[in-house]
Design an enzyme around this catalytic site. Structure first.
Site, short mmCIF file in Angstrom:
data_model
loop_
_atom_site.label_atom_id
_atom_site.label_comp_id
_atom_site.label_asym_id
_atom_site.label_seq_id
_atom_site.Cartn_x
_atom_site.Cartn_y
_atom_site.Cartn_z
N GLU A 68 -12.79 -9.60 -1.48
CA GLU A 68 -12.41 -8.43 -2.28
C GLU A 68 -11.59 -7.54 -1.37
O GLU A 68 -12.11 -6.93 -0.44
CB GLU A 68 -13.63 -7.68 -2.81
N LEU A 69 -10.30 -7.45 -1.67
CA LEU A 69 -9.37 -6.81 -0.74
C LEU A 69 -8.79 -5.52 -1.34
O LEU A 69 -9.50 -4.78 -2.00
CB LEU A 69 -8.30 -7.82 -0.35
N GLU A 71 -0.94 0.54 -0.45
CA GLU A 71 -2.25 1.13 -0.71
C GLU A 71 -2.42 2.41 0.12
O GLU A 71 -2.20 2.42 1.33
CB GLU A 71 -3.36 0.15 -0.37
#
Length: 465
Positions: free
Chosen positions: A233-234, A367
């Site tokens: 899960e990145l 991000e």
């Protein structure tokens, strides 16, 4: 002796210090996990479920203490920190309920009967699961992998972030206190190199990693050639779309909370908002007014609604994104001077909403993991879908609309693991939690999550010769 230090984002002080595990301790933990797993796999599912429920109850009894530790370790406002333990309980207890169902994800599968034969598929545990958990939601992210792994009959070795080492200790303590057999669930305080070596050289059969894309790539490289089960899960750059028919007040409240809760430090937080052009000006005005109501302060102050980022360098990274965007023509709608603690070099950072942004800006493509969101007007659904999909990430996507059928049609076009309608930033334990593109692979939660922690074994018996 090498040591782990947790520097509290509240004041920069050393809040926790622990020695890193030695090579002997690592090998001893692995051997213990492998040996204990064989006996644990033979424990009836009902007994495993009972132990999980008892451990969760113990954690809930210590909610106030755990909330204070969360606050000091990673900076979440104390007003919200205890909510993470409530979320842990919701997820863990749902997974326990799934595990004990007669038709649940751990039950045998029987195909159509054939006279003279007995045929079925049994789900067997993989062995030892190595869980590498992050600091931003230290209990929620860890429990997603720990509880289903234990319920499925695996042993678990937990490496938590150096920022939240007490969370690993508290989780293991909770299970030990209710009688979980020794060796079934352990933690190790490790550096990155030792964690990689466990994957490369040891007998773990599953790796569950939550963290950065670079960290996920390192896990995959370490696991190469070992044929391990790997769940990643990145990162995320999750979008929201406010359609022309949306309830605007609700959309503003929902997306602002989705962008700024936990100071924006959520892999599924809202980082991009696309608003139909007919609502754009009003949305920006109302959202900006709501953001100005946040109170930036020490997270141990109950009045604080926006705490510091986990460290000053993380805040400066987001500040750099904002400054660069403004230099490229973006408009900043929040005056940082209204938030007295905000200054470069500090983990305390004012929230920000930007307009006049585009996808060539880092703040709209990279991000952020901080309290900033960019907002763009769109002419129609087609433009919104194109922009929402224009990302290397795909964890969640949000639609605000009064038309569920239209939202479903749009959701089917979105490249994402979860599509929300009129809400965001929530993990429903009955639904699969997964991502596409650089947001990762594999799945946790729901019955599907158990499939990644078990292997199918078929039995085909001819009853008479």
């Amino acid at each position: 002796m090498q040591k782990l230090q947790c520097l509290s984002p509240i004041d920069g002080s050393v809040y926790v210090e622990r020695p890193l595990a030695t090579g002997y301790e690592i090998q001893n933990a692995l051997s213990s996990a492998q040996g204990a797993q064989q006996g644990w796999s033979r424990v009836p599912v009902a007994e495993r479920v009972a132990l999980v429920r008892a451990a969760v109850n113990g954690l809930q009894q210590k909610k106030a203490e755990l909330a204070e530790e969360i606050c000091w370790q990673m900076g979440r406002p104390i007003a919200y920190a205890a909510g993470e333990i409530d979320g842990l309980a919701e997820r863990a207890l749902y997974m326990a309920e799934l595990a004990e169902r007669e038709d649940g994800p751990l039950s045998d599968i029987y195909p159509a009967e054939i006279p003279g034969f007995k045929r079925f598929i049994r789900r067997e545990p993989l062995g030892t699961a190595f869980v590498i958990a992050p600091w931003n939601y230290p209990y929620l992210t860890a429990i997603n992998a720990i509880v289903p792994a234990l319920l499925a009959g695996n042993s678990v070795l937990l490496k938590h972030s150096a920022q939240t080492p007490l969370c690993a200790e508290r989780l293991v303590e909770a299970f030990a206190e209710v009688g979980l057999p020794e060796g079934v669930f352990q933690y190790l305080h490790l550096g990155h190199r030792d964690a990689e070596q466990i994957i490369i050289n040891s007998g773990v059969q599953h790796v569950a990693f939550t963290g950065s894309v670079a960290g996920g790539a390192a896990v995959e490289a370490a696991a190469a050639g070992r044929f391990l089960s790997v769940g990643l899960e990145l990162g995320g750059k999750d979008p929201a779309y406010v359609r022309a028919d949306a309830d605007l007040d609700h959309a503003v409240a929902s997306t602002v909370d989705g962008a700024f809760f936990n100071s924006g430090q959520s892999c599924c937080g809202i980082e991009r908002i696309y608003v139909h052009e007919s609502l754009f000006d009003t949305f920006v005005k109302r959202a900006s007014a709501l953001i100005r109501e946040y109170r930036l302060g020490r997270p141990d102050d109950p009045a604080t609604t926006l705490g510091p980022l986990v460290r000053a360098s993380s805040a400066d990274f987001v500040r750099d994104q904002i400054d660069e965007a403004v230099q490229q023509g973006a408009m900043a709608h929040i005056d940082g001077g209204d938030f007295s603690l905000d200054r470069r070099g500090s983990a305390y950072m004012a929230p920000q909403l930007l307009t006049n942004v585009h996808h060539d800006m880092r703040v709209m493509s990279e991000e952020s993991f901080g309290p900033v969101v960019g907002v763009m007007p769109v002419a129609d659904d087609a433009e919104a879908v194109t922009l929402m999909n224009d990302s290397e990430y795909g964890l969640t996507a949000v639609i605000h609309s009064a038309d569920a059928e239209a939202a479903l049609a749009l959701g089917e076009q979105l490249q994402t693991g979860t599509v929300f309608l009129n809400r965001c930033d929530y993990l429903d334990p009955s639904l699969a939690w997964t991502g596409v593109k650089k947001s990762g692979r594999g799945c946790t939660l729901s019955g599907i999550g158990f499939e990644h922690l078990t292997r199918p074994k078929s039995f085909h018996f001819k009853l008479q010769c």
